[in-house]
Motif scaffolding. Structure first.
Motif, PDB file in Angstrom:
ATOM      1  N   UNK A   5      48.835  45.684  81.780  1.00  0.00           N
ATOM      2  CA  UNK A   5      49.243  46.702  82.762  1.00  0.00           C
ATOM      3  C   UNK A   5      50.770  46.804  82.833  1.00  0.00           C
ATOM      4  N   UNK A   6      51.436  45.673  82.877  1.00  0.00           N
ATOM      5  CA  UNK A   6      52.899  45.655  82.926  1.00  0.00           C
ATOM      6  C   UNK A   6      53.475  46.324  81.682  1.00  0.00           C
ATOM      7  N   UNK A   7      52.923  45.968  80.541  1.00  0.00           N
ATOM      8  CA  UNK A   7      53.411  46.543  79.274  1.00  0.00           C
ATOM      9  C   UNK A   7      53.198  48.054  79.260  1.00  0.00           C
ATOM     10  N   UNK A   8      52.003  48.495  79.618  1.00  0.00           N
ATOM     11  CA  UNK A   8      51.676  49.924  79.579  1.00  0.00           C
ATOM     12  C   UNK A   8      52.474  50.715  80.602  1.00  0.00           C
ATOM     13  N   UNK A   9      52.787  50.109  81.735  1.00  0.00           N
ATOM     14  CA  UNK A   9      53.574  50.797  82.768  1.00  0.00           C
ATOM     15  C   UNK A   9      55.002  51.042  82.299  1.00  0.00           C
TER      16      UNK A   9
END
Length: 115
Positions: free
Chosen positions: A109-113
């Motif tokens: 999630x952090x990466x995709x955000x």
């Protein structure tokens, strides 16, 4: 290659997430080789990864059972093809149980955000 280090820390275990554009298994292997040129990543306990290629998904749990599937689901949810995500974990000495799967999801999630 994009890397986000020290994104999650729990009971001594530390997580990082890396990723980049790939179009084939050979490019996945080259990406992983480049990542592991850094001694820190080569010595990590787990480098779990997933990618959605035109001929189907590829994944590796690298000993973190089920982590590759989580990464694949996150990529599918984001509709992101031809992009490899690697979640790295350095084991901290204490078992995390099911929390480790939440950490893999959160790392994605952090990466995709930030994509």
């Amino acid at each position: 290659m994009r890397q986000l280090e020290n994104i999650i820390s729990d009971r001594g275990s530390k997580y990082a997430v890396s990723g980049g554009h790939v179009t084939s298994r050979a490019e996945v292997d080259a990406f992983l080789k480049l990542l592991k040129k850094k001694k820190k990543y080569a010595k990590a306990t787990h480098n779990s990864w997933g990618v959605l290629l035109p001929d189907g998904p590829l994944k590796s749990d690298d000993g973190e059972g089920g982590a590759g599937n989580i990464i694949i689901r996150m990529l599918e949810g984001a509709g992101l093809q031809n992009h490899l995500i690697v979640v790295t974990r350095w084991y901290g000495g204490k078992h995390l149980g099911g929390d480790r799967f939440r950490h893999v999801s959160e790392a994605c999630r952090i990466y995709l955000a930030e994509k």
